[in-house]
Write an enzyme that holds these catalytic residues in place. Structure first.
Site, PDB file in Angstrom:
ATOM      1  N   GLY A  36     -45.083  11.957  -1.248  1.00  0.00           N
ATOM      2  CA  GLY A  36     -44.304  10.750  -0.966  1.00  0.00           C
ATOM      3  C   GLY A  36     -42.947  10.809  -1.653  1.00  0.00           C
ATOM      4  O   GLY A  36     -42.654  11.733  -2.417  1.00  0.00           O
ATOM      5  N   ASP A  58     -52.486   8.742  -8.989  1.00  0.00           N
ATOM      6  CA  ASP A  58     -53.406   9.279  -7.993  1.00  0.00           C
ATOM      7  C   ASP A  58     -54.363   8.158  -7.597  1.00  0.00           C
ATOM      8  O   ASP A  58     -54.789   7.378  -8.450  1.00  0.00           O
ATOM      9  CB  ASP A  58     -54.191  10.420  -8.640  1.00  0.00           C
ATOM     10  CG  ASP A  58     -54.791  11.313  -7.593  1.00  0.00           C
ATOM     11  OD1 ASP A  58     -54.264  12.419  -7.408  1.00  0.00           O
ATOM     12  OD2 ASP A  58     -55.787  10.888  -6.962  1.00  0.00           O
ATOM     13  N   SER A 128     -58.411   8.655  12.125  1.00  0.00           N
ATOM     14  CA  SER A 128     -57.610   9.497  13.022  1.00  0.00           C
ATOM     15  C   SER A 128     -58.356   9.816  14.308  1.00  0.00           C
ATOM     16  O   SER A 128     -59.590   9.953  14.314  1.00  0.00           O
ATOM     17  CB  SER A 128     -57.298  10.805  12.284  1.00  0.00           C
ATOM     18  OG  SER A 128     -56.735  11.731  13.169  1.00  0.00           O
ATOM     19  N   TYR A 154     -59.556  18.570   8.456  1.00  0.00           N
ATOM     20  CA  TYR A 154     -58.857  17.284   8.346  1.00  0.00           C
ATOM     21  C   TYR A 154     -59.624  16.201   9.103  1.00  0.00           C
ATOM     22  O   TYR A 154     -59.892  15.118   8.574  1.00  0.00           O
ATOM     23  CB  TYR A 154     -57.424  17.407   8.902  1.00  0.00           C
ATOM     24  CG  TYR A 154     -56.770  16.079   9.110  1.00  0.00           C
ATOM     25  CD1 TYR A 154     -56.425  15.282   8.028  1.00  0.00           C
ATOM     26  CD2 TYR A 154     -56.532  15.590  10.398  1.00  0.00           C
ATOM     27  CE1 TYR A 154     -55.852  14.028   8.216  1.00  0.00           C
ATOM     28  CE2 TYR A 154     -55.955  14.347  10.596  1.00  0.00           C
ATOM     29  CZ  TYR A 154     -55.624  13.577   9.502  1.00  0.00           C
ATOM     30  OH  TYR A 154     -55.067  12.336   9.697  1.00  0.00           O
ATOM     31  N   LYS A 158     -61.689  12.618   7.653  1.00  0.00           N
ATOM     32  CA  LYS A 158     -61.536  11.238   8.139  1.00  0.00           C
ATOM     33  C   LYS A 158     -62.876  10.693   8.634  1.00  0.00           C
ATOM     34  O   LYS A 158     -63.225   9.544   8.379  1.00  0.00           O
ATOM     35  CB  LYS A 158     -60.476  11.192   9.245  1.00  0.00           C
ATOM     36  CG  LYS A 158     -59.073  11.507   8.763  1.00  0.00           C
ATOM     37  CD  LYS A 158     -58.548  10.384   7.877  1.00  0.00           C
ATOM     38  CE  LYS A 158     -57.185  10.651   7.321  1.00  0.00           C
ATOM     39  NZ  LYS A 158     -56.716   9.588   6.414  1.00  0.00           N
ATOM     40  N   LEU A 208     -44.574  17.644  15.346  1.00  0.00           N
ATOM     41  CA  LEU A 208     -43.757  18.072  16.475  1.00  0.00           C
ATOM     42  C   LEU A 208     -42.375  17.398  16.535  1.00  0.00           C
ATOM     43  O   LEU A 208     -41.350  18.085  16.629  1.00  0.00           O
ATOM     44  CB  LEU A 208     -44.528  17.817  17.784  1.00  0.00           C
ATOM     45  CG  LEU A 208     -43.796  18.187  19.060  1.00  0.00           C
ATOM     46  CD1 LEU A 208     -43.503  19.675  19.115  1.00  0.00           C
ATOM     47  CD2 LEU A 208     -44.611  17.754  20.282  1.00  0.00           C
ATOM     48  N   ARG A 239     -50.721  14.656  23.718  1.00  0.00           N
ATOM     49  CA  ARG A 239     -50.984  13.690  22.662  1.00  0.00           C
ATOM     50  C   ARG A 239     -50.396  12.334  23.041  1.00  0.00           C
ATOM     51  O   ARG A 239     -49.517  12.234  23.888  1.00  0.00           O
ATOM     52  CB  ARG A 239     -50.339  14.133  21.325  1.00  0.00           C
ATOM     53  CG  ARG A 239     -50.889  15.442  20.750  1.00  0.00           C
ATOM     54  CD  ARG A 239     -52.265  15.243  20.124  1.00  0.00           C
ATOM     55  NE  ARG A 239     -52.761  16.463  19.515  1.00  0.00           N
ATOM     56  CZ  ARG A 239     -53.428  17.426  20.152  1.00  0.00           C
ATOM     57  NH1 ARG A 239     -53.656  17.325  21.460  1.00  0.00           N
ATOM     58  NH2 ARG A 239     -53.855  18.486  19.512  1.00  0.00           N
TER      59      ARG A 239
HETATM   60  N1  UDP Z   1     -46.691  21.436  17.958  1.00  0.00           N
HETATM   61  C1  UDP Z   1     -45.935  22.499  18.440  1.00  0.00           C
HETATM   62  N2  UDP Z   1     -44.959  23.018  17.641  1.00  0.00           N
HETATM   63  C2  UDP Z   1     -44.666  22.545  16.405  1.00  0.00           C
HETATM   64  C3  UDP Z   1     -45.449  21.448  15.922  1.00  0.00           C
HETATM   65  C4  UDP Z   1     -46.437  20.929  16.737  1.00  0.00           C
HETATM   66  O1  UDP Z   1     -46.149  22.959  19.565  1.00  0.00           O
HETATM   67  O2  UDP Z   1     -43.777  23.067  15.722  1.00  0.00           O
HETATM   68  C5  UDP Z   1     -47.746  20.851  18.817  1.00  0.00           C
HETATM   69  C6  UDP Z   1     -49.139  20.919  18.210  1.00  0.00           C
HETATM   70  O3  UDP Z   1     -49.773  22.142  18.541  1.00  0.00           O
HETATM   71  C7  UDP Z   1     -49.809  19.713  18.862  1.00  0.00           C
HETATM   72  C8  UDP Z   1     -48.655  18.724  19.055  1.00  0.00           C
HETATM   73  O4  UDP Z   1     -47.465  19.488  18.958  1.00  0.00           O
HETATM   74  O5  UDP Z   1     -50.287  20.049  20.130  1.00  0.00           O
HETATM   75  C9  UDP Z   1     -48.634  17.629  18.007  1.00  0.00           C
HETATM   76  O6  UDP Z   1     -48.745  18.244  16.739  1.00  0.00           O
HETATM   77  P1  UDP Z   1     -48.458  17.462  15.400  1.00  0.00           P
HETATM   78  O7  UDP Z   1     -48.568  18.458  14.276  1.00  0.00           O
HETATM   79  O8  UDP Z   1     -47.175  16.714  15.521  1.00  0.00           O
HETATM   80  O9  UDP Z   1     -49.607  16.378  15.318  1.00  0.00           O
HETATM   81  P2  UDP Z   1     -51.220  16.527  15.379  1.00  0.00           P
HETATM   82  O10 UDP Z   1     -51.577  16.299  16.821  1.00  0.00           O
HETATM   83  O11 UDP Z   1     -51.599  17.876  14.858  1.00  0.00           O
HETATM   84  O12 UDP Z   1     -51.685  15.418  14.510  1.00  0.00           O
END
Ligand code: UDP
Length: 346
Positions: A36, A58, A128, A154, A158, A208, A239
């Site tokens: 953070g 923490d 999640s 992960y 959750k 992403l 997504r």
């Molecule tokens: N992704 C990608 N390139 C990047 C980061 C993410 O293609 O540099 C893809 C990743 O494989 C997933 C989507 O984008 O399909 C969303 O990933 P992110 O890590 O944002 O969130 P997550 O769904 O893992 O929580």
């Protein structure tokens, strides 16, 4: 209300503090500042010196959390603090279990012991959609009763903590001292506060939209799509991207609606999926920059397609996403990235 926010200095936690303070609540923000940032905490403290307290700790430090709960007469806990990268959890699962479960049990111990062992009244957990894993086609869009079989450590952290919370709520019920428990299963959270104060700044950054925005800013030479051979219309993962302010609104509604003794889980997502390619098109459109995109291998732990069926949260909490246009989500993030090219720089 008197509210404790864990992970307060993180992207989502800081947005939660901002909204709760705007609504007139007293807020104690807790964060170990591992990932953070102190800057948003200072900004919020300047705006609300009488109603915001930041504690660096923490969340698994039970004595410190217990003292905070008692001193500030906290009735409601919003628990955001967690490690949250799918890929990283595959690399180092024990770290993820230690942080997201063992430390969170330390938090729960404090919640249980607070107020002369009467405990806190309301708990809202950031769960999640990663708890669902890969679902059969007839389960997409995803409703809350879909089977939960995570594809990553992960996701398991959750899911396990959801079970721990349910067992804790059952204990409180048995003791005739019930708690209101809400588990919010987030889809992909994106965008930032439209007043421009708060943003998204992760180190490392793997999500992403921020990765794409950093590439548009020229901070990265290129970026990769993780997998172009998925069984989806354009071969990339799908997504559901919910604006962070809408996500926080779901917490506020849960706080105000879920009654003592109720245990509920809700998905929070807009109900529409975007492919990775569609997101990158949006980032290029909004930023006006045509940055290089490489086609890379699949990332371990990624589910193929996940987007929400918002029926339950709409009817029970009256929640609906206000920001549904992906360009609007991206534009709010882009405005902060452009104004803060080095992030919070703290
Ligand atoms: N992704 C990608 N390139 C990047 C980061 C993410 O293609 O540099 C893809 C990743 O494989 C997933 C989507 O984008 O399909 C969303 O990933 P992110 O890590 O944002 O969130 P997550 O769904 O893992 O929580």
């Amino acid at each position: 209300m008197q509210i404790l926010v864990t992970g307060a200095a993180g992207y989502i936690g800081s947005h939660a503090c901002q909204r709760l303070l705007a609504d007139g609540h007293h807020v104690v923000g807790l964060d170990n500042l591992h990932r953070g940032h102190i800057t948003p905490m200072n900004l919020l403290a300047q705006q609300h010196p009488d109603r915001f307290t930041f504690i660096q700790s923490d969340l698994g430090d039970t004595p410190t959390v217990l003292a905070a709960l008692n001193e500030h007469r906290i009735d409601t806990v919003l628990h955001f603090g967690a490690l949250a990268y799918v890929g990283e959890s595959v690399e180092d699962p024990l770290w993820y279990y230690r942080n997201n479960i063992a430390s969170a049990i330390g938090l729960l111990d404090a919640c249980d012991a607070a107020h002369d062992a009467k405990g806190i009244t309301r708990f809202i957990f950031s769960s999640s959609c990663a708890t669902y894993g890969d679902l059969p086609d007839d389960r997409i869009p995803v409703a809350e009763d879909a089977p939960q079989n995570p594809t990553s450590p992960y996701g398991y952290t959750k899911l396990h903590f959801e079970h721990i919370l349910r067992d804790y709520a059952t204990k409180r019920q048995r003791e005739n001292n019930p708690i209101a428990l809400t588990m919010l299963r987030y889809f992909n959270v994106a965008g930032s506060d439209r007043s421009g104060l708060l943003g998204e700044d992760h180190t490392p950054e793997t999500h992403l939209i921020p990765v794409a925005l950093n590439t548009a800013l020229g901070k990265r030479e290129s970026m990769s799509i993780f997998g172009t051979d998925y069984p989806t219309p354009d071969g990339t993962n799908i997504r559901d991207y919910v604006h962070v302010e809408d996500l926080i609104d779901a917490h506020v509604r849960a706080m105000n609606t879920i009654e003592i003794g109720q245990v509920e889980a809700f998905n929070v997502g807009i109900g529409k999926g975007y492919s990775v390619r569609e997101i990158l098109d949006s980032v290029k459109r909004v930023s006006g920059v045509d940055f290089p995109v490489l086609e890379g291998d699949r990332r371990a732990g990624d589910a193929i397609a996940l987007y929400n069926d918002p029926t339950k949260i709409k009817s029970a909490l009256g929640w609906d996403a206000q920001v549904t246009d992906i360009d609007e989500v991206v534009a709010s993030a882009w405005a902060w990235f452009k104004a803060n090219p080095n992030g919070y720089d703290d």
